[in-house]
Scaffold this motif. Sequence first.
Motif, PDB file in Angstrom:
ATOM      1  N   GLU A   1      -8.536   8.541  -8.389  1.00 18.15           N
ATOM      2  CA  GLU A   1      -8.204   7.818  -9.610  1.00 18.15           C
ATOM      3  C   GLU A   1      -7.146   6.744  -9.386  1.00 18.15           C
ATOM      4  OE1 GLU A   1      -9.774   8.241 -12.363  1.00 18.15           O
ATOM      5  OE2 GLU A   1     -10.933  10.012 -11.781  1.00 18.15           O
ATOM      6  N   ASN A   2      -6.429   6.805  -8.312  1.00 18.55           N
ATOM      7  CA  ASN A   2      -5.314   5.879  -8.059  1.00 18.55           C
ATOM      8  C   ASN A   2      -5.557   5.155  -6.724  1.00 18.55           C
ATOM      9  OD1 ASN A   2      -2.898   6.841 -10.114  1.00 18.55           O
ATOM     10  ND2 ASN A   2      -4.217   8.531  -9.497  1.00 18.55           N
ATOM     11  N   PHE A   3      -6.364   4.135  -6.775  1.00 22.50           N
ATOM     12  CA  PHE A   3      -6.701   3.391  -5.557  1.00 22.50           C
ATOM     13  C   PHE A   3      -6.310   1.916  -5.640  1.00 22.50           C
ATOM     14  CE2 PHE A   3     -10.360   3.589  -8.364  1.00 22.50           C
ATOM     15  CZ  PHE A   3     -10.688   2.260  -8.537  1.00 22.50           C
ATOM     16  N   LEU A   4      -5.814   1.448  -6.800  1.00 18.51           N
ATOM     17  CA  LEU A   4      -5.405   0.051  -6.961  1.00 18.51           C
ATOM     18  C   LEU A   4      -3.884  -0.036  -6.931  1.00 18.51           C
ATOM     19  CD1 LEU A   4      -5.999  -2.925  -7.545  1.00 18.51           C
ATOM     20  CD2 LEU A   4      -6.090  -2.356  -9.978  1.00 18.51           C
ATOM     21  N   ALA A   5      -3.361  -0.752  -5.944  1.00 15.56           N
ATOM     22  CA  ALA A   5      -1.912  -0.873  -5.810  1.00 15.56           C
ATOM     23  C   ALA A   5      -1.333  -1.615  -7.000  1.00 15.56           C
ATOM     24  CB  ALA A   5      -1.560  -1.595  -4.509  1.00 15.56           C
TER      25      ALA A   5
ATOM     26  N   PHE B   1       0.817  -1.218   0.000  1.00 14.24           N
ATOM     27  CA  PHE B   1       0.000   0.000   0.000  1.00 14.24           C
ATOM     28  C   PHE B   1       0.851   1.269   0.000  1.00 14.24           C
ATOM     29  CE2 PHE B   1      -3.701  -2.505   1.848  1.00 14.24           C
ATOM     30  CZ  PHE B   1      -4.438  -2.417   0.675  1.00 14.24           C
ATOM     31  N   SER B   2       2.074   1.180   0.418  1.00 14.41           N
ATOM     32  CA  SER B   2       2.951   2.355   0.400  1.00 14.41           C
ATOM     33  C   SER B   2       3.738   2.468  -0.901  1.00 14.41           C
ATOM     34  CB  SER B   2       3.929   2.301   1.579  1.00 14.41           C
ATOM     35  OG  SER B   2       4.767   1.161   1.493  1.00 14.41           O
ATOM     36  N   GLY B   3       3.519   1.565  -1.858  1.00 11.94           N
ATOM     37  CA  GLY B   3       4.235   1.586  -3.123  1.00 11.94           C
ATOM     38  C   GLY B   3       3.474   2.323  -4.202  1.00 11.94           C
ATOM     39  N   ASN B   4       3.716   1.936  -5.433  1.00 17.05           N
ATOM     40  CA  ASN B   4       3.079   2.582  -6.587  1.00 17.05           C
ATOM     41  C   ASN B   4       1.657   2.068  -6.783  1.00 17.05           C
ATOM     42  OD1 ASN B   4       5.408   4.052  -7.160  1.00 17.05           O
ATOM     43  ND2 ASN B   4       6.251   2.395  -8.430  1.00 17.05           N
ATOM     44  N   TYR B   5       0.893   2.864  -7.548  1.00 19.39           N
ATOM     45  CA  TYR B   5      -0.505   2.547  -7.803  1.00 19.39           C
ATOM     46  C   TYR B   5      -0.776   2.600  -9.299  1.00 19.39           C
ATOM     47  CZ  TYR B   5      -1.890   2.603  -2.901  1.00 19.39           C
ATOM     48  OH  TYR B   5      -2.030   2.299  -1.562  1.00 19.39           O
ATOM     49  N   LYS B   6      -1.761   1.836  -9.707  1.00 22.92           N
ATOM     50  CA  LYS B   6      -2.213   1.873 -11.100  1.00 22.92           C
ATOM     51  C   LYS B   6      -3.183   3.041 -11.280  1.00 22.92           C
ATOM     52  CE  LYS B   6      -1.932  -3.183 -11.695  1.00 22.92           C
ATOM     53  NZ  LYS B   6      -0.792  -3.168 -12.632  1.00 22.92           N
ATOM     54  N   VAL B   7      -3.362   3.408 -12.553  1.00 21.62           N
ATOM     55  CA  VAL B   7      -4.290   4.476 -12.882  1.00 21.62           C
ATOM     56  C   VAL B   7      -5.279   3.957 -13.925  1.00 21.62           C
ATOM     57  CG1 VAL B   7      -2.782   5.406 -14.690  1.00 21.62           C
ATOM     58  CG2 VAL B   7      -4.514   6.866 -13.651  1.00 21.62           C
TER      59      VAL B   7
ATOM     60  N   GLN C   1       2.643   9.485 -14.348  1.00 19.22           N
ATOM     61  CA  GLN C   1       2.673  10.905 -14.078  1.00 19.22           C
ATOM     62  C   GLN C   1       3.234  11.177 -12.686  1.00 19.22           C
ATOM     63  OE1 GLN C   1       0.025   9.036 -14.365  1.00 19.22           O
ATOM     64  NE2 GLN C   1      -1.756   9.777 -13.231  1.00 19.22           N
ATOM     65  N   GLU C   2       3.420  12.423 -12.392  1.00 19.85           N
ATOM     66  CA  GLU C   2       4.009  12.820 -11.120  1.00 19.85           C
ATOM     67  C   GLU C   2       3.078  12.471  -9.968  1.00 19.85           C
ATOM     68  OE1 GLU C   2       5.597  16.888  -8.866  1.00 19.85           O
ATOM     69  OE2 GLU C   2       4.830  16.964 -10.915  1.00 19.85           O
ATOM     70  N   LYS C   3       3.658  12.003  -8.895  1.00 23.87           N
ATOM     71  CA  LYS C   3       2.898  11.585  -7.731  1.00 23.87           C
ATOM     72  C   LYS C   3       2.458  12.814  -6.941  1.00 23.87           C
ATOM     73  CE  LYS C   3       3.100   8.238  -3.939  1.00 23.87           C
ATOM     74  NZ  LYS C   3       3.956   7.257  -3.236  1.00 23.87           N
TER      75      LYS C   3
END
Length: 816
Positions: A379-383, A336-342, A355-357
């Motif tokens: 928009e970014n809720f899926l890890a 959960f602290s890593g990157n997320y899909k869009v 894109q920029e976090k």
Amino acid sequence: MENPSLLSLIVALLGFLSPCLTRLTPRVSFPMSSPGRHLTRFSCRDVSNTTTLLLSEDGDMLYVGARDAVLALDVSHKDAIILRSKLDWSPSEKDLEQCSMKGKKMADCPNFIRVLQFLNTTHIYACGTFAFSPRCTYIHSETLTMSIKPDEGRGRCPYDPYQRNTAIIVDGELYTGTVADYRGNRPVISRHLSEARRVDLKLDDTLGWLEDPTFISSSFSPDEEKIYFFFSEVGREYDFIDKFIVSRVAQICMSDVGGQRTLQRRWTTFAKAQLLCQADNELPYNVIQDIDTLPPAEGAPADDTVFYGIFTSQWSVNSGRSAVCSFRLTDIKSVFSGNYKVLNRDTLQWSTRVQEKVANPGECGLHNASDNALRFVKENFLADDSVRPVGRSLSMVSTDHNYSHLTVQRVKGANSKHYTVLFLLTESGYIHKAVLLQSGAHIIEEIQVFEQPQPVKSLKLSIPKGMIYVGTSEGVVRVPTANCSFYWTCPQCVLARDPFCGWDPASKACVEASNTQTSLGQDTEKGNVEEACNSVSFTHRARFGPNKLPAGELVTVSLNEVVRLQCPAASQLSKQLWERPNSRLSSDLYLHLEDGSLSFVATPATLGHYLCLSTENGYQQTMAIYHVKQKSILMAQTPGYTWPQTHPIPTTKAGLHASVGTWPKRADTRQQETEPTQSSWDTQVTTRQRDRNVTFRTEESRQKEAEFRDGELLLLARGPCYLKELVVVSVLLVLCLSLLITMLLYVIRQRCRSRTAPQAGTPTRHSDRRTPVEQEALRGVLSKRNGQALHSGQASRLVCNGALTGSNGHLPNTPI
């Protein structure tokens, strides 16, 4: 993955690469109502569908949510479950009519209690389906009465009694995962009963937050003040032809109060990730069935919390299998602290964020963030990454059983080492008790709790009381977590490899490890009897030595009779072996059957002693001893003697009958713990499949048996007498040979004469020289003489063609 054919190829390749799975067999099986496993049942004529269980903190009271009722059961008594009070809560006739008018079956219209949680120390919060119109109420826990009139329960309880949901109350606030409409098309994760200035929250209706989920469970993490939800849903990030189910873990922060302008009354901390129950080079088990939380050990950090879940697969390769995977809280936090899909709203395609976090999705405190940051987390809720299981491997895989529910417990063994014990409920009605070891999972036992598969079930563990409660369609079943008294010898106690149990050398009993401070014999990891029991087993020579023929069950047979000797199994993991004194069991004479029994034809060579041994984990123990004798010899040599009878001793052992065989009293290769003053053969062994009785012999019977054995050995030394049989066989043989020789000579003589006799119709050289007058006269003489000879009986020989013949083939007194 955009190419469906590529997916099919990967599925096929992974199916071929899947390694062979080791079949997990329960060591001991207890059928329904077996005295070897004591169960307590509660049932009432008007109580059914106990779908929800709630246990008090002290473990003395069990609250049950059933159909049209809430029960308070007193479970503090050892041998009984007592109904203390009952609250009837059923829909009215009008409610039932409206439910039926909606097209629902009347069997689904009652009020099925689906939410049952402690609100505080005095009240319980309960919700039910209530004829497809959910209702919720407050119930006083002492009197089991409603405090207020039930109100609407939409978004807190499902409409359909068969839809799964989850609910948990923390600090007086209710967090639920369910559906919020009649048709079940609006899944929500929401908070209700919010206190102070907090408001009730739910998920935004934006597409993609939840995709047709099936809610399984929820858990509270006090260290982070987060609520974790576990469910399965359609994975839209995978572009497959068919719907691909994925297992999820989602999180929300308890401090969340929604955004000020963006995401008002909506979660700002919602995030979800995939739970990947998959081993290397195998297809994933992608459908979660149940999950339970194992808190960290005392003194360990909160990140050591482990979640154990049951997973099945939608792939045909893994059809019919169940897997158990464990996930650490620290790994979930890392994902959960890593990157997320869009999600691209135009194409509805997921991609890795480039894109920029702007903000950190899932981070607590975002309710005070800017609108731009809130739009980003919306928009970014899926890890992007998936939560992998502990050790990147499966904790347990079953190829024979479909597991539906589980509960987990950490047990401290006699060696002060902690073991994880799983209690798994199968769809066929059994509870499997399994311990996770370094070498893999070991199923200690299976207990049948109900005969037929149940449509709705629930499982609750009471660690302080050491009990498991199972809710079925008929009522509640209580199962003790430990069953140490069933193992009545040290080898059996050690071979069970149960961390709950250990052998106490002082009391010579298998006791619970938590109830004693003495040193116990236990080896959960390896099950080594030699080390745990501190004794040396007898060798094969000691079993059959000079003048040490064992006593056993007498089997009298007739010669050429088919004999079958039964051998009870010590457990479902043991193997049966057969031995004879100074003899090898040849496959030409003996047949080893699948059930462990031995079959052979009774001959003088197969009479004698037989010993059945059970081998398990390198340890051998005697299960049965037989003495096969011929009936005629026994009656002739010992007309007035009867074999010593067994004398059963009454026993209070509860666990004397298991489906693996009701164990007879064994002449174990370890007698120190049972009868240290006797030799290994002083205990008579029987093979009664319906009793496990301890037998003994009196001194008088021992003396008679010794006299009988001495006489028997003398008889065997002299050898049996077969003189009469030999004479009869010799006479028959001489007669047969004489008859055969006579017939042979007769046949040879006939063949020689047939070669010298003239053939009918073939003229000789002399008959060719006769004139027609001589031949006519000759025929007249022949007819006359032939008639006289046949009439007077003077014909000496008759050939096949009817011609009378002399010594040289010519008629007598006929000139040549």
